[in-house]
Motif scaffolding. Structure first.
Motif, short mmCIF file in Angstrom:
data_model
loop_
_atom_site.label_atom_id
_atom_site.label_comp_id
_atom_site.label_asym_id
_atom_site.label_seq_id
_atom_site.Cartn_x
_atom_site.Cartn_y
_atom_site.Cartn_z
N ASN A 1 0.81 -1.22 0.00
CA ASN A 1 0.00 0.00 0.00
C ASN A 1 0.84 1.27 0.00
O ASN A 1 0.32 2.37 0.15
N ARG A 2 2.16 1.10 -0.13
CA ARG A 2 3.12 2.20 -0.22
C ARG A 2 3.11 3.10 1.02
O ARG A 2 3.33 4.32 0.93
N LYS A 3 2.87 2.49 2.18
CA LYS A 3 2.95 3.25 3.43
C LYS A 3 4.37 3.28 3.97
O LYS A 3 4.74 4.21 4.70
N ILE A 4 5.15 2.25 3.65
CA ILE A 4 6.55 2.18 4.11
C ILE A 4 7.40 1.63 2.98
O ILE A 4 6.89 1.06 1.99
N GLU A 5 8.70 1.79 3.11
CA GLU A 5 9.66 1.15 2.23
C GLU A 5 10.21 -0.09 2.92
O GLU A 5 10.23 -0.16 4.17
N PRO A 6 10.66 -1.09 2.17
CA PRO A 6 11.15 -2.32 2.80
C PRO A 6 12.46 -2.10 3.52
O PRO A 6 13.23 -1.19 3.20
N SER A 7 12.73 -2.93 4.49
CA SER A 7 14.03 -2.94 5.15
C SER A 7 14.98 -3.82 4.34
O SER A 7 14.60 -4.90 3.88
N TYR A 8 16.20 -3.35 4.15
CA TYR A 8 17.20 -4.13 3.44
C TYR A 8 18.21 -4.76 4.40
O TYR A 8 19.19 -5.36 3.96
N ASN A 9 17.96 -4.62 5.68
CA ASN A 9 18.82 -5.21 6.71
C ASN A 9 18.06 -6.36 7.35
O ASN A 9 17.09 -6.16 8.09
N PHE A 10 18.51 -7.58 7.07
CA PHE A 10 17.77 -8.76 7.54
C PHE A 10 17.74 -8.83 9.06
O PHE A 10 16.72 -9.23 9.65
N VAL A 11 18.83 -8.48 9.71
CA VAL A 11 18.88 -8.56 11.17
C VAL A 11 17.84 -7.63 11.78
O VAL A 11 17.10 -8.00 12.69
#
Length: 487
Positions: free
Chosen positions: A144-154
């Motif tokens: 829904n484009r409320k946030i961007e994904p995290s690219y840090n798995f931890v």
């Protein structure tokens, strides 16, 4: 590893010490350590299901990135459907397969068709409903484009598996918790003191109120044939206190432990038994789940935008799904339907947004109308809890029927008073009374002990803490599993 156990105390002392004094200078090491500690905490229940948690985490981590990077809406929907489908598929197999297989077999046999379904001998992974909803809200918010994904798995893994909330919530949102994971944290003495007092209050609610009421509620439900209808109502009311003390006590302890680590979790309870209507109750009970269904099911279905009957349909859907979320039994479905029926008049008369403030906000005591509203709401809730607690729908209906039949029987009240006096005992009833008084006094705060921290001199405040701690130790031998671990 129960929060109210010595094992957890030892575990947390080690985690707290290493977290602040060894890894406290580097955020990356703090997060990695907390992630591994959370996995150890979860593996303590059953190490085999740790792999399911890690798989679910990896699935949503990758799905979030793919949804965000997709070049077309069709591809975005495909990644969303895959993530949601696989997550719900695991949840369905572990939690609902036997229920559906058995229900279908009974339905076919009623029509003369005999089947031999194979039921699975599987254990429900603790917390699966909670961490699945953590991941689902994350991919929904990215879609829904409320946030961007995290690219840090931890960082993302810590958001999903953070041990204070891992097995029984609250159900966190990435918009709220993930930013806290990603920014540096410093130890705050004030936050830590607040966390300790909230843990103490949570322990009191769980060990004294929930576990104290459980032994009597269990006796009345398990031996219901030996008791009159009013005593059965007392058993249902005791269960109402049990489940509130159990679940809100866990939430308080989770929030308190998180504060000691520098995190602020979403509030999950807001004095629900002081509600003046069923809609108000559901704004105050299990807030993280209610808001989850509102944002990710009710609103996408159209909410209240499509007219009266459309709104009623959506309302019934979310209550049935909410009931089914709690367990694979028709009792939970009926519990959800009953709460929907309670809610419908408010929706029809457009009074569901009434009572947004705190009851008697500027007064010491409620007026007569507010008192009657709170009593009526509590009684309706108690009848609904019968279905939540009962082993079958037939048992629940029979239980409620006997309560209603005994409403005008003086002897039934005498039996109940005898049971309260000689079985439950005056000390336990005084504890329940004091508990409700403290809750009433603290109803404007996050938890009642905040009132004493703000307004009572330190010696008197500490004396109260010691009294609560002594009572907790006196009741510690009645330890029982948290109710919501089964969900």
């Amino acid at each position: 590893m129960l929060f109210n156990s010595l094992n957890f105390l030892l575990f947390f002392i080690i985690v707290f010490s290493l977290y602040w004094f060894v890894f406290g200078r580097r955020l990356a090491w703090q997060n990695l350590f907390l992630m591994l500690a959370s996995y150890v905490f979860y593996a303590f229940w059953d190490w085999r299901f740790l792999f399911l948690l890690i798989f679910s985490t990896c699935l949503d981590f990758v799905s979030g990135i793919q949804i965000y990077r997709a070049k077309s809406d069709k591809l975005r929907r495909l990644y969303l459907v895959l993530s949601v489908g696989i997550n719900l598929g695991f949840l369905g197999v572990f939690k609902y397969y036997n229920f559906f297989a058995d229900s279908l077999a009974r339905l076919l046999e009623a029509g003369g068709i005999h089947t031999h379904w194979t039921l699975l001998s599987i254990v429900l992974p603790v917390g699966i409903s909670f961490y699945t909803f953590h991941g689902l809200s994350y991919v929904f918010d990215i879609y829904n484009r409320k946030i961007e994904p995290s690219y840090n798995f931890v960082n993302y893994s810590l958001f999903v598996s953070f041990f204070p909330l891992l097995v029984a919530g609250p159900i966190e949102r990435a918009t709220h918790l993930l930013p806290q994971v990603e920014k540096p944290r410093q130890f705050s003495y004030e936050q830590a003191c607040d966390g300790i007092t909230q843990i103490l209050w949570g322990l009191f609610k769980k060990v004294v109120i929930a576990d104290g009421c459980a032994q009597f509620a269990n006796q009345i439900f398990n031996e219901s044939g030996q008791f009159g209808g009013i005593t059965l109502f007392a058993g249902a009311a005791l269960f109402a206190f049990q489940i509130y003390g159990d679940f809100s006590g866990y939430s308080d302890m989770a929030m308190g432990v998180s504060k000691l680590l520098g995190f602020e979790l979403l509030r999950n309870f807001n004095y629900p038994y002081f509600s003046r209507s069923i809609p108000e109750f559901w704004r105050r009970w299990h807030i993280s789940l209610s808001s989850w269904f509102r944002d990710y099911l009710y609103i996408p279905l159209g909410g209240s935008r499509g007219g009266r009957w459309h709104s009623l349909r959506n309302l019934i859907i979310i209550f049935v799904v909410s009931g089914f979320w709690h367990g694979a039994n028709w009792t939970f479905v009926v519990w959800g339907l009953l709460n929907a029926l309670y809610y419908i008049p408010s929706l029809l008369f457009k009074s569901n947004r009434d009572h947004l403030n705190t009851v008697a906000e500027d007064r010491a005591l409620p007026n007569f109308k507010e008192l009657m509203q709170m009593m009526a709401t509590f009684i309706m809730t108690v009848f609904a809890w019968v279905f939540f607690r009962a082993p079958s729908v037939q048992f629940a209906f029979s239980y409620c029927h006997r309560i209603l039949l005994a409403a005008f029987d003086p002897n039934a009240y005498k039996e109940m008073l005898t049971y309260v006096r000689w079985t439950i005992g005056i000390p336990m009833m005084l504890i329940l009374f004091c508990f409700m008084v403290l809750e009433w006094v603290g109803r404007r705060e996050l938890h009642p002990l905040l009132v004493f921290r703000k307004h009572i001199p330190k010696p008197a405040r500490h004396a109260l803490y010691y009294v609560i701690l002594i009572v907790v130790f006196l009741f510690a031998g009645k330890q029982q599993q948290f109710i919501y671990f089964q969900f």
